[in-house]
Design an enzyme around this catalytic site. Structure first.
Site, short mmCIF file in Angstrom:
data_model
loop_
_atom_site.label_atom_id
_atom_site.label_comp_id
_atom_site.label_asym_id
_atom_site.label_seq_id
_atom_site.Cartn_x
_atom_site.Cartn_y
_atom_site.Cartn_z
CG HIS A 160 85.90 78.11 62.53
ND1 HIS A 160 85.57 76.56 62.47
CD2 HIS A 160 85.91 78.51 61.28
CE1 HIS A 160 85.58 76.37 61.30
NE2 HIS A 160 85.37 77.30 60.36
CB ALA A 161 85.33 84.87 64.38
NE ARG A 162 80.59 79.42 65.49
CZ ARG A 162 79.69 79.16 64.92
NH1 ARG A 162 78.44 80.70 64.76
NH2 ARG A 162 79.27 78.41 64.58
CD GLU A 163 85.29 77.04 66.19
OE1 GLU A 163 86.86 76.00 66.34
OE2 GLU A 163 84.70 76.38 66.19
NE ARG A 212 82.10 77.51 60.40
CZ ARG A 212 82.34 76.46 61.03
NH1 ARG A 212 82.18 76.97 62.24
NH2 ARG A 212 82.48 75.45 60.14
CG ASN A 250 88.71 74.65 59.40
OD1 ASN A 250 90.10 74.04 58.65
ND2 ASN A 250 88.03 73.55 59.80
CG HIS A 264 88.42 73.79 65.08
ND1 HIS A 264 87.56 75.06 64.29
CD2 HIS A 264 89.72 73.20 64.35
CE1 HIS A 264 88.65 74.81 62.71
NE2 HIS A 264 88.99 74.00 63.12
CB SER A 265 85.77 75.58 70.96
OG SER A 265 85.11 76.59 70.77
CD GLU A 310 85.32 71.08 67.10
OE1 GLU A 310 85.83 71.98 67.45
OE2 GLU A 310 85.28 70.34 65.86
#
Ligand SMILES: [Zn+2]
Length: 432
Positions: A175-178, A234, A252, A309-310, A387
């Site tokens: 997920h790009a923004r994480e 994302r 994902n 992830h976050s 996460e």
């Protein structure tokens, strides 16, 4: 975080997909709204609002991004909330304030790398440098190309006797923004390389028992887009199907195993943040990652898989696709996650707490997600989503001051986890 935009309340952001100029979040606010027993009331009050939801599980709270034109009326709703970002534009500026083109020292003593976020090209160079510093025990790998043709690069590390031992496989930045997820796996890689070279007994034992396969950017197009154009992007950057003007599939939610198991686990709407695609592995990123995992399974076996992830601070094991289904290995996974969580808590001044449990039951249903697939199809002995920080003060836009504590605590957690991979957790009677 495996969050979603509520399909009915898509922000106008989606229309930006083809724009080249950088989207400004100036004046946008992020709120955490308490829900609990008032969930329905909260949802009905928010029904007329245009907002993006950052988290997925609404049972205790929802984290929402509200555009400047709506913040006053949102605040007039008299909901129970606190402000996560008073001005997301300011927070994003602060996130990137540290120099991103700082001259790095040699990879071996480059821990200043973990004081700021960096452009994609510098990340590629960072892994190249690490590999060059460890030439006899590592090689560059690739799981294939992204939609836009970027190499999904990584490193393969091994110890005495050469490669071929059971695999530890890490995926990051699906997920790009994480953004915090890549520095975490880079730091683990850095510790493995430098520890092995300095003859650290613990690290030597890890690399002498397992081969490590570390892919820091499995969604490179999305990550680049989050840096150049839209910080909160994302998905990948594949055009939508069926004449949809929305871009991107959630890599994902695109894995073959249980891809379509329940409508609650992903979206069929190309504009949704959790759009699963038209068919399993119809993203080039997922196709390559799946082939890579199957090859590892066949050639040397997968001992441990982690998808990083976050945010939320959770250690989650299968199954994600069905909340009531417990894998036979759940006891083993939960015991190990408990020990990892304890190690992280002990290693941090503020006693950072990571919760743990089976993904679907602990949080919410996810279909076509990596840990289920790499366990069920890839045969991984241990399979987790982690996460990372935080629990909701900053969310995706984690200040650079938190990079270093985040990477250090995860290394402490991995040292415990990797040391447990061949432990016998139970007496062989009953479920593990
Ligand atoms: Zn995520």
């Amino acid at each position: 975080m495996r969050s979603t935009i509520l399909s009915s309340v898509c922000l106008a952001l989606a229309t930006l997909a083809t724009a080249s100029e950088k989207f400004s979040y100036n004046g946008y606010k992020v709120y955490r709204v308490k829900t609990g027993s008032n969930l329905e009331t909260v949802q009905s009050k928010l029904a007329s609002f245009d907002f993006e939801q950052w988290n997925h599980d609404s049972t205790s709270h929802i984290d929402i991004l509200v555009p400047p034109s709506q913040t006053a009326s949102f605040e007039a709703l008299d909901l129970n909330y606190h402000v996560m970002h008073a001005d997301l534009g300011d927070s994003i500026a602060a996130e990137s304030a540290a120099p991103t083109s700082n001259v790095r020292r040699q990879a071996d003593n480059a821990t200043s790398w973990y004081d700021s976020y960096h452009p994609y090209a510098d990340h590629v160079k960072y892994f190249d440098d690490l590999q060059a510093s460890f030439p006899n025990n590592s090689r560059k790998i690739s799981s294939g190309k992204s939609y836009e043709g970027r190499d999904i690069y990584g490193l393969h590390l091994w110890g005495s006797g050469g490669p071929g031992k059971p695999a530890v496989l890490y995926h990051s930045t699906v997920h790009a923004r994480e953004w915090i997820s890549a520095p975490v796996v880079e730091y683990i890689t850095y510790q493995l390389v430098t520890g092995y070279k300095s003859k650290d007994a613990t690290v030597r034992a890890f690399l002498d028992h397992y081969d490590f396969f570390i892919l820091p950017f499995v969604n490179p197009d999305g990550f680049v887009y989050s840096q150049t154009t839209q910080r909160l992007w994302r998905k990948n950057r594949q055009p939508g199907p069926r004449n949809s003007t929305c871009f991107g599939r959630d890599i994902n939610r695109n894995w073959e195993f249980a891809w379509n198991a329940t409508a609650r686990g992903a979206s069929s709407n190309p504009c949704s943040e959790t759009y699963k695609g038209e068919a399993p592995s119809d993203t080039p990123e997922n196709k390559g990652l799946d082939a890579f995992a199957r090859k590892l399974r066949d050639e040397q076996g997968i001992k441990l898989f982690i998808d990083w992830h976050s945010y939320g601070q959770d250690i989650l094991s299968p199954y994600g696709y069905k909340e009531t289904l417990y894998a036979p290995e759940l006891g083993k996974w939960t015991k190990a996650a408990n020990l990892v969580s304890g190690a992280i808590r002990e290693a941090t001044e503020d006693r950072t707490t990571f919760t743990f449990g089976p993904s679907g039951a602990a949080l919410y249903a996810t279909t076509g997600a990596a840990p289920d697939h790499v366990y069920a199809i890839g045969g991984a002995d241990f399979s987790y989503t982690i996460e990372l920080r935080d629990t909701g003060d900053a969310g995706f836009v984690l200040p650079p001051e938190q990079i270093r504590p985040s990477v250090v605590e995860q290394w402490e957690g991995q040292k415990v986890l990797i040391s447990l991979l061949d432990e016998v957790f139970f007496d062989g009677k009953g479920p593990a």
